[in-house]
Design a protein around this motif. Structure first.
Motif, PDB file in Angstrom:
ATOM      1  N   CYS A 283      31.804  36.849  42.008  1.00 24.24           N
ATOM      2  CA  CYS A 283      32.783  36.466  43.026  1.00 24.24           C
ATOM      3  C   CYS A 283      34.028  37.338  42.934  1.00 24.24           C
ATOM      4  CB  CYS A 283      33.183  35.005  42.848  1.00 24.24           C
ATOM      5  SG  CYS A 283      31.991  33.816  43.473  1.00 24.24           S
ATOM      6  N   GLU A 284      34.480  37.548  41.728  1.00 23.22           N
ATOM      7  CA  GLU A 284      35.707  38.334  41.542  1.00 23.22           C
ATOM      8  C   GLU A 284      35.525  39.766  42.029  1.00 23.22           C
ATOM      9  OE1 GLU A 284      38.176  39.858  37.706  1.00 23.22           O
ATOM     10  OE2 GLU A 284      37.923  37.686  37.891  1.00 23.22           O
ATOM     11  N   ARG A 285      34.430  40.386  41.626  1.00 22.56           N
ATOM     12  CA  ARG A 285      34.222  41.777  42.033  1.00 22.56           C
ATOM     13  C   ARG A 285      34.010  41.895  43.534  1.00 22.56           C
ATOM     14  NH1 ARG A 285      36.611  45.203  39.789  1.00 22.56           N
ATOM     15  NH2 ARG A 285      35.407  46.623  41.117  1.00 22.56           N
ATOM     16  N   LEU A 286      33.204  41.005  44.103  1.00 23.35           N
ATOM     17  CA  LEU A 286      32.961  41.113  45.537  1.00 23.35           C
ATOM     18  C   LEU A 286      34.219  40.781  46.329  1.00 23.35           C
ATOM     19  CD1 LEU A 286      29.977  40.782  47.601  1.00 23.35           C
ATOM     20  CD2 LEU A 286      31.821  39.265  48.322  1.00 23.35           C
ATOM     21  N   SER A 287      35.023  39.848  45.829  1.00 26.20           N
ATOM     22  CA  SER A 287      36.244  39.488  46.557  1.00 26.20           C
ATOM     23  C   SER A 287      37.223  40.649  46.613  1.00 26.20           C
ATOM     24  CB  SER A 287      36.911  38.263  45.912  1.00 26.20           C
ATOM     25  OG  SER A 287      37.431  38.575  44.623  1.00 26.20           O
ATOM     26  N   LEU A 288      37.290  41.453  45.562  1.00 24.23           N
ATOM     27  CA  LEU A 288      38.161  42.626  45.582  1.00 24.23           C
ATOM     28  C   LEU A 288      37.712  43.620  46.656  1.00 24.23           C
ATOM     29  CD1 LEU A 288      38.880  43.335  41.810  1.00 24.23           C
ATOM     30  CD2 LEU A 288      40.553  42.809  43.584  1.00 24.23           C
ATOM     31  N   TRP A 289      36.415  43.779  46.767  1.00 22.58           N
ATOM     32  CA  TRP A 289      35.870  44.654  47.813  1.00 22.58           C
ATOM     33  C   TRP A 289      36.103  44.035  49.190  1.00 22.58           C
ATOM     34  CZ3 TRP A 289      31.529  43.412  50.950  1.00 22.58           C
ATOM     35  CH2 TRP A 289      31.063  44.462  51.765  1.00 22.58           C
TER      36      TRP A 289
ATOM     37  N   GLU B 292      30.240  35.893  56.097  1.00 17.19           N
ATOM     38  CA  GLU B 292      29.381  37.057  55.882  1.00 17.19           C
ATOM     39  C   GLU B 292      29.406  37.503  54.430  1.00 17.19           C
ATOM     40  OE1 GLU B 292      28.942  41.753  57.294  1.00 17.19           O
ATOM     41  OE2 GLU B 292      30.398  40.440  58.293  1.00 17.19           O
ATOM     42  N   ALA B 293      30.601  37.556  53.834  1.00 18.28           N
ATOM     43  CA  ALA B 293      30.719  37.969  52.438  1.00 18.28           C
ATOM     44  C   ALA B 293      29.992  36.983  51.519  1.00 18.28           C
ATOM     45  CB  ALA B 293      32.188  38.076  52.042  1.00 18.28           C
TER      46      ALA B 293
ATOM     47  N   VAL C  27      38.393  41.858  50.331  1.00 18.92           N
ATOM     48  CA  VAL C  27      39.747  41.817  50.892  1.00 18.92           C
ATOM     49  C   VAL C  27      40.211  43.179  51.390  1.00 18.92           C
ATOM     50  CG1 VAL C  27      40.436  39.815  49.532  1.00 18.92           C
ATOM     51  CG2 VAL C  27      40.881  42.126  48.642  1.00 18.92           C
ATOM     52  N   ALA C  28      39.485  44.231  51.035  1.00 20.14           N
ATOM     53  CA  ALA C  28      39.825  45.564  51.541  1.00 20.14           C
ATOM     54  C   ALA C  28      39.109  45.885  52.851  1.00 20.14           C
ATOM     55  CB  ALA C  28      39.481  46.623  50.496  1.00 20.14           C
ATOM     56  N   GLN C  29      38.193  45.012  53.268  1.00 18.43           N
ATOM     57  CA  GLN C  29      37.451  45.230  54.510  1.00 18.43           C
ATOM     58  C   GLN C  29      38.251  44.677  55.689  1.00 18.43           C
ATOM     59  OE1 GLN C  29      34.630  47.079  53.983  1.00 18.43           O
ATOM     60  NE2 GLN C  29      35.379  46.893  51.874  1.00 18.43           N
ATOM     61  N   GLU C  30      38.245  45.382  56.774  1.00 19.52           N
ATOM     62  CA  GLU C  30      39.032  44.959  57.927  1.00 19.52           C
ATOM     63  C   GLU C  30      38.279  43.983  58.826  1.00 19.52           C
ATOM     64  OE1 GLU C  30      42.162  45.535  58.528  1.00 19.52           O
ATOM     65  OE2 GLU C  30      42.388  46.746  56.716  1.00 19.52           O
ATOM     66  N   GLU C  31      36.968  44.132  58.926  1.00 23.38           N
ATOM     67  CA  GLU C  31      36.216  43.330  59.889  1.00 23.38           C
ATOM     68  C   GLU C  31      35.066  42.600  59.201  1.00 23.38           C
ATOM     69  OE1 GLU C  31      35.004  45.804  63.100  1.00 23.38           O
ATOM     70  OE2 GLU C  31      37.055  46.293  63.712  1.00 23.38           O
ATOM     71  N   MET C  32      35.416  41.685  58.351  1.00 27.21           N
ATOM     72  CA  MET C  32      34.400  40.879  57.676  1.00 27.21           C
ATOM     73  C   MET C  32      34.994  39.511  57.392  1.00 27.21           C
ATOM     74  SD  MET C  32      32.386  41.466  54.068  1.00 27.21           S
ATOM     75  CE  MET C  32      31.691  43.015  54.625  1.00 27.21           C
TER      76      MET C  32
ATOM     77  N   ALA D 291      40.698  33.943  48.900  1.00 28.70           N
ATOM     78  CA  ALA D 291      41.054  35.344  48.622  1.00 28.70           C
ATOM     79  C   ALA D 291      41.568  36.020  49.883  1.00 28.70           C
ATOM     80  CB  ALA D 291      39.848  36.088  48.067  1.00 28.70           C
ATOM     81  N   ASP D 292      40.946  35.717  51.017  1.00 23.19           N
ATOM     82  CA  ASP D 292      41.357  36.321  52.280  1.00 23.19           C
ATOM     83  C   ASP D 292      42.745  35.868  52.690  1.00 23.19           C
ATOM     84  OD1 ASP D 292      40.759  37.965  54.582  1.00 23.19           O
ATOM     85  OD2 ASP D 292      40.599  36.117  55.723  1.00 23.19           O
ATOM     86  N   SER D 293      43.064  34.610  52.469  1.00 29.13           N
ATOM     87  CA  SER D 293      44.366  34.079  52.883  1.00 29.13           C
ATOM     88  C   SER D 293      45.495  34.598  51.996  1.00 29.13           C
ATOM     89  CB  SER D 293      44.351  32.544  52.861  1.00 29.13           C
ATOM     90  OG  SER D 293      44.217  32.067  51.539  1.00 29.13           O
ATOM     91  N   HIS D 294      45.141  35.129  50.832  1.00 25.19           N
ATOM     92  CA  HIS D 294      46.123  35.726  49.916  1.00 25.19           C
ATOM     93  C   HIS D 294      45.753  37.196  49.692  1.00 25.19           C
ATOM     94  CE1 HIS D 294      47.921  31.817  48.669  1.00 25.19           C
ATOM     95  NE2 HIS D 294      46.701  31.366  48.912  1.00 25.19           N
ATOM     96  N   ARG D 295      45.382  37.874  50.754  1.00 30.35           N
ATOM     97  CA  ARG D 295      44.707  39.174  50.664  1.00 30.35           C
ATOM     98  C   ARG D 295      45.427  40.177  49.761  1.00 30.35           C
ATOM     99  NH1 ARG D 295      40.706  41.913  54.282  1.00 30.35           N
ATOM    100  NH2 ARG D 295      40.322  39.803  55.014  1.00 30.35           N
ATOM    101  N   ARG D 296      46.689  40.472  50.050  1.00 37.99           N
ATOM    102  CA  ARG D 296      47.390  41.482  49.266  1.00 37.99           C
ATOM    103  C   ARG D 296      47.697  40.995  47.857  1.00 37.99           C
ATOM    104  NH1 ARG D 296      52.247  43.358  53.057  1.00 37.99           N
ATOM    105  NH2 ARG D 296      52.352  41.107  53.349  1.00 37.99           N
ATOM    106  N   ALA D 297      48.070  39.736  47.734  1.00 42.63           N
ATOM    107  CA  ALA D 297      48.368  39.185  46.411  1.00 42.63           C
ATOM    108  C   ALA D 297      47.112  39.144  45.547  1.00 42.63           C
ATOM    109  CB  ALA D 297      48.956  37.786  46.554  1.00 42.63           C
TER     110      ALA D 297
END
Length: 212
Positions: A171-177, A188-189, A179-184, A107-113
């Motif tokens: 996983c889906e709900r937490l991943s949406l949150w 940790e997630a 990918v909006a975090q700048e320093e995580m 999810a992080d590697s495809h953050r905006r998508a």
């Protein structure tokens, strides 16, 4: 004037279809992420790819067809990384943690998508795109059921499916949150997910594998 044998006299090498398709998908994902699906035109994608608009239609049929192909490629990659992540794990908790990290790293590697994909805009593109998103969820449920079954061979199928649905939804709900975090980071997630999920899953393990 060019000399004999110079590269200027040689025809330009044609890009193989599979390579061209990968390029189109990569650029389409970038533009959809930047502008949103609805604000992106096929002309935008064709221009950045350096191809004609008819070529986009030849490969994918429509703008929605291109989005569906992007989603399908993403879910194939996600299935591969999450499946491989759990290989060699010795305990259910270790397998779950590895799978969660892989999911969140993807999810992080495809953050905006990723945010676009799950925001509802993909579903607004049309029924084919909405079905492809749902197919990705079903795929992850199946992967989780297989993973749980490898540690709990005697557990009821319904219990494993229910647990997998919970994990995928969380996983889906937490991943949406996330990918909006700048320093995580993904580690940790994943630990936040483990803290929330492991109590219920360990109860399932205790009921179906008392000796473990």
């Amino acid at each position: 004037m060019t000399t004999a044998g110079s590269t200027a006299d040689q025809p330009r090498k044609r890009m193989p279809r599979a390579e061209r398709e990968r390029q189109m998908l990569q650029i389409a994902e970038e533009i959809f992420s930047e502008r949103g699906y609805l604000a992106t035109s096929v002309d935008d994608i064709a221009e950045r790819c350096g191809v004609s608009k008819p070529m986009i239609y030849e490969y994918f049929g429509s703008k929605e067809g291109l989005l569906v192909a992007c989603i399908r490629a993403a879910r194939a990659e996600l299935a591969e990384v999450t499946t491989k992540a759990a290989v060699g794990a010795n305990t259910p908790e270790e397998a779950l943690r590895r799978g969660l990290r892989a999911f969140l790293t993807f999810a992080d590697s495809h953050r905006r998508a990723w945010a676009l994909l799950l925001s509802g805009e993909a579903a607004a593109a049309g029924p084919a795109a909405a079905e492809e998103v749902e197919a990705g969820r079903r795929q992850q449920v199946e992967i989780d059921v297989m993973l749980f079954r490898s540690f709990l061979p005697d557990a009821p199928q319904r219990a494993l499916e229910a647990a997998a649905q919970v994990v995928v939804g969380a996983c889906e709900r937490l991943s949406l949150w996330y990918v909006a975090q700048e320093e995580m980071g993904a580690d940790e997630a994943a630990e936040y997910l483990i803290m929330s999920l492991w109590h219920g899953l360990s109860g399932l393990i205790d009921r179906n594998n008392p000796s473990g």
